[in-house]
Scaffold this active site. Structure first.
Site, PDB file in Angstrom:
ATOM      1  N   MET A   1       0.788  -1.223   0.000  1.00 16.66           N
ATOM      2  CA  MET A   1       0.000   0.000   0.000  1.00 16.66           C
ATOM      3  C   MET A   1       0.831   1.291   0.000  1.00 16.66           C
ATOM      4  SD  MET A   1      -2.690  -1.521  -0.437  1.00 16.66           S
ATOM      5  CE  MET A   1      -4.099  -0.426  -0.336  1.00 16.66           C
TER       6      MET A   1
ATOM      7  N   LEU B   1       6.457   2.823  -4.351  1.00 17.55           N
ATOM      8  CA  LEU B   1       7.856   2.391  -4.258  1.00 17.55           C
ATOM      9  C   LEU B   1       8.807   3.475  -4.741  1.00 17.55           C
ATOM     10  CD1 LEU B   1       8.061  -1.249  -5.568  1.00 17.55           C
ATOM     11  CD2 LEU B   1       8.559  -0.451  -3.259  1.00 17.55           C
TER      12      LEU B   1
ATOM     13  N   ASN C   1       2.472  -5.846 -10.303  1.00 11.00           N
ATOM     14  CA  ASN C   1       1.526  -5.322  -9.308  1.00 11.00           C
ATOM     15  C   ASN C   1       0.116  -5.696  -9.728  1.00 11.00           C
ATOM     16  OD1 ASN C   1       0.613  -3.589  -7.106  1.00 11.00           O
ATOM     17  ND2 ASN C   1      -0.021  -2.139  -8.687  1.00 11.00           N
TER      18      ASN C   1
ATOM     19  N   HIS D   1      -3.782  -4.352  -9.483  1.00  9.18           N
ATOM     20  CA  HIS D   1      -4.528  -3.118  -9.198  1.00  9.18           C
ATOM     21  C   HIS D   1      -6.027  -3.388  -9.412  1.00  9.18           C
ATOM     22  CE1 HIS D   1      -5.161   1.149  -8.719  1.00  9.18           C
ATOM     23  NE2 HIS D   1      -6.008   1.075  -9.732  1.00  9.18           N
TER      24      HIS D   1
ATOM     25  N   ASP E   1       6.580   0.231 -13.463  1.00  7.56           N
ATOM     26  CA  ASP E   1       7.610   1.150 -13.962  1.00  7.56           C
ATOM     27  C   ASP E   1       7.569   2.407 -13.109  1.00  7.56           C
ATOM     28  OD1 ASP E   1       5.502   2.656 -14.849  1.00  7.56           O
ATOM     29  OD2 ASP E   1       5.907   2.380 -16.987  1.00  7.56           O
TER      30      ASP E   1
ATOM     31  N   GLU F   1      -9.259 -10.873  -9.045  1.00  8.07           N
ATOM     32  CA  GLU F   1      -7.839 -10.667  -8.730  1.00  8.07           C
ATOM     33  C   GLU F   1      -7.170 -12.001  -8.405  1.00  8.07           C
ATOM     34  OE1 GLU F   1      -6.794  -7.519  -5.941  1.00  8.07           O
ATOM     35  OE2 GLU F   1      -8.716  -6.557  -6.279  1.00  8.07           O
TER      36      GLU F   1
HETATM   37  C1  GRF Z   1      -6.344  -5.706  -3.534  1.00  5.17           C
HETATM   38  O1  GRF Z   1      -7.580  -5.180  -3.919  1.00  5.17           O
HETATM   39  C2  GRF Z   1      -5.251  -5.220  -4.458  1.00  5.17           C
HETATM   40  O2  GRF Z   1      -5.673  -5.112  -5.788  1.00  5.17           O
HETATM   41  C3  GRF Z   1      -4.962  -3.876  -3.898  1.00  5.17           C
HETATM   42  O3  GRF Z   1      -5.025  -4.029  -2.499  1.00  5.17           O
HETATM   43  C4  GRF Z   1      -5.898  -5.129  -2.199  1.00  5.17           C
HETATM   44  C5  GRF Z   1      -5.092  -6.096  -1.388  1.00  5.17           C
HETATM   45  O4  GRF Z   1      -5.871  -7.161  -0.920  1.00  5.17           O
HETATM   46  N1  GRF Z   1      -3.706  -3.373  -4.403  1.00  5.17           N
HETATM   47  P1  GRF Z   1      -5.172  -8.431  -0.262  1.00  5.17           P
HETATM   48  O5  GRF Z   1      -4.204  -7.899   0.803  1.00  5.17           O
HETATM   49  O6  GRF Z   1      -4.447  -9.180  -1.326  1.00  5.17           O
HETATM   50  O7  GRF Z   1      -6.273  -9.219   0.355  1.00  5.17           O
END
Ligand code: GRF
Length: 201
Positions: free
Chosen positions: A91, A94, A108, A110, A142, A175
């Site tokens: 979070m 970088l 990453n 997103h 990047d 995801e």
């Molecule tokens: C996910 O929604 C990811 O896309 C975002 O932060 C959240 C992380 O969730 N960058 P977790 O820690 O993998 O449960």
């Protein structure tokens, strides 16, 4: 050769868990050599321990400056000698030194269809904008914010009665499919970056 992967996560770690599952099922042929986290309270730590994955905590709060934190994070990453660094719910933004060190070797996830809704609260941004489709994107990292070459995306329909939580939960399901798939493709040497485009063999 078996790839060495390192996951960087700040919190819950459900995407990390999806990678652990894929490793355990054998659908990703790689070794997860470390979970690196900036947050000593991250639930991801328990997930790593349960899976027997070494944990490295680089506690953001314990450093006097952001630069010192970034140096320690880079040192921790280098020590793990990763072929691939996976930002799975990291979070923070970088620093350039790390981004440059791992150019083409860092990805990453997103929770939006990039280039829409970069940065924090992507699901809220999608709701406020009124889009009918959103989703998630796995991309190489990047120097831009959420702007690197896109590896793959998955779509999610936005419902009239969605709130941030319901939408985030439906995106999260996608995801958990997208991230392990992208890791698998990388570990099988099937991705190549050509300018802004990622080609998949
Ligand atoms: C996910 O929604 C990811 O896309 C975002 O932060 C959240 C992380 O969730 N960058 P977790 O820690 O993998 O449960």
């Amino acid at each position: 050769m078996t790839k060495r992967i390192v996951v960087v996560a700040s919190g819950r770690g459900s995407n990390f868990q999806a990678i652990i599952g894929a490793l355990q099922r054998g659908s990703i042929l790689a070794e997860c050599v470390a979970l690196v986290t900036d947050n000593p309270k991250a639930y991801a730590i328990e997930r790593a321990e349960a899976a027997g994955i070494p944990v490295v905590v680089v506690d953001y709060a314990s450093f006097a400056t952001r630069e010192l934190y970034e140096q320690a994070l880079l040192a921790a990453l280098k020590k793990a000698r990763p072929d691939l660094v996976i930002l799975a719910g990291y979070m923070r933004i970088l620093g350039l030194a790390i981004v440059r060190e791992y150019a083409g070797r860092m990805i990453n996830i997103h929770p939006a269809l990039l280039p829409s809704f970069t940065g924090l609260h992507a699901q809220r941004q999608a709701l406020l904008h009124g889009v009918k489709l959103t989703g998630c994107t796995v991309h190489f990292v990047d120097e831009s914010l959420d702007g690197g070459p896109i590896i793959l995306q998955r779509c999610v329909r936005v419902m009239d009665d969605d709130d941030e939580d319901t939408l985030a939960n439906r995106i999260l399901i996608q995801e958990h499919l997208a991230l392990p798939e992208a890791v698998r493709l990388f570990c099988e040497d099937r991705l190549s970056i050509e300018g802004r485009k990622v080609r998949t063999r």
